[in-house]
Design an enzyme around this catalytic site. Structure first.
Site, PDB file in Angstrom:
ATOM      1  N   GLY A 149     -19.863   8.099 -60.643  1.00 29.82           N
ATOM      2  CA  GLY A 149     -21.131   7.083 -61.062  1.00 29.82           C
ATOM      3  C   GLY A 149     -22.063   8.238 -61.615  1.00 29.82           C
ATOM      4  N   CYS A 150     -22.369   7.815 -62.724  1.00 32.42           N
ATOM      5  CA  CYS A 150     -23.250   8.236 -63.584  1.00 32.42           C
ATOM      6  C   CYS A 150     -24.652   9.224 -63.164  1.00 32.42           C
ATOM      7  CB  CYS A 150     -24.235   7.479 -64.753  1.00 32.42           C
ATOM      8  SG  CYS A 150     -24.857   5.956 -64.411  1.00 32.42           S
ATOM      9  N   TYR A 151     -24.652   8.495 -61.461  1.00 31.68           N
ATOM     10  CA  TYR A 151     -25.864   8.633 -60.669  1.00 31.68           C
ATOM     11  C   TYR A 151     -25.807   9.827 -60.043  1.00 31.68           C
ATOM     12  CZ  TYR A 151     -29.047   4.916 -62.262  1.00 31.68           C
ATOM     13  OH  TYR A 151     -29.928   4.015 -63.121  1.00 31.68           O
ATOM     14  N   ALA A 154     -24.326  12.888 -62.625  1.00 31.36           N
ATOM     15  CA  ALA A 154     -25.842  13.827 -63.134  1.00 31.36           C
ATOM     16  C   ALA A 154     -26.448  14.954 -61.542  1.00 31.36           C
ATOM     17  CB  ALA A 154     -26.889  13.098 -63.378  1.00 31.36           C
TER      18      ALA A 154
END
Length: 177
Positions: A149-151, A154
């Site tokens: 996922g994005c979290y 990142a």
């Protein structure tokens, strides 16, 4: 040239995939599916994509429309990705799923973490998971790829170089996103 499709093309993640694909010299978009916007001109929804896709009309997201493609990217909600990914695996070169439908190896964990029952544990066992920057060997040759996922993406991209350089103790890292 790899022939690819994007299902969920009218959402944020789908549009970002299309933006990346437009600049990829080895991939040709041949199917852009978006059920809620089927029939719409992609350039009308995303004027910034007009130079790359001036005449692309969004089609539906039926898996059958993608059979035989080299790759299909799923930018769909979790449960829709589960059903669509299951229908496409082994009928396309590779399915790359941006949802959480194939991220966990334990089907019994899905109700807690994603809020639905997972009915394809056989596919969980087959799915490669990870970022190509760090997991290229595990992803190479996979017919089903589950993306973080994005979290997680990142955090991993930001913190891992610091850990590898010895600047940060991995046991002391807390990411509050």
């Amino acid at each position: 040239m790899k022939r690819v499709g994007v299902l969920g093309a009218s959402g944020y993640a789908g549009a970002e995939l299309l933006r990346l694909l437009a600049r990829h010299p080895g991939m040709e978009l041949v199917h852009a599916g978006a059920d809620s916007n089927a029939g719409a001109l992609l350039a009308g929804l995303y004027p910034s994509l007009a130079p790359a896709y001036p005449d692309v009309v969004l089609a539906g997201s039926a898996p059958a429309a993608c059979e035989g493609l080299d790759a299909v990217f799923l930018a769909l909600p979790h449960e829709a990705s589960l059903a669509t990914g299951a229908a496409l695996v082994d009928k396309v070169g590779v399915v790359v799923d941006l949802s959480g439908a194939f991220r966990l190896k334990d089907a019994s964990a899905y109700p807690r973490w994603y809020g639905f029952d997972h009915d394809r544990p056989d596919l969980l066992a087959r799915a490669g998971y990870g970022l190509p920057e760090f997991h290229r060997d595990e992803l190479s040759g996979a017919s089903l790829v589950a993306t973080p996922g994005c979290y997680v993406t990142a955090a991993a991209l930001a913190v891992r170089p610091l850990v590898e350089a010895g600047v940060v103790d991995p046991g002391a890292v807390i990411v509050d996103a």
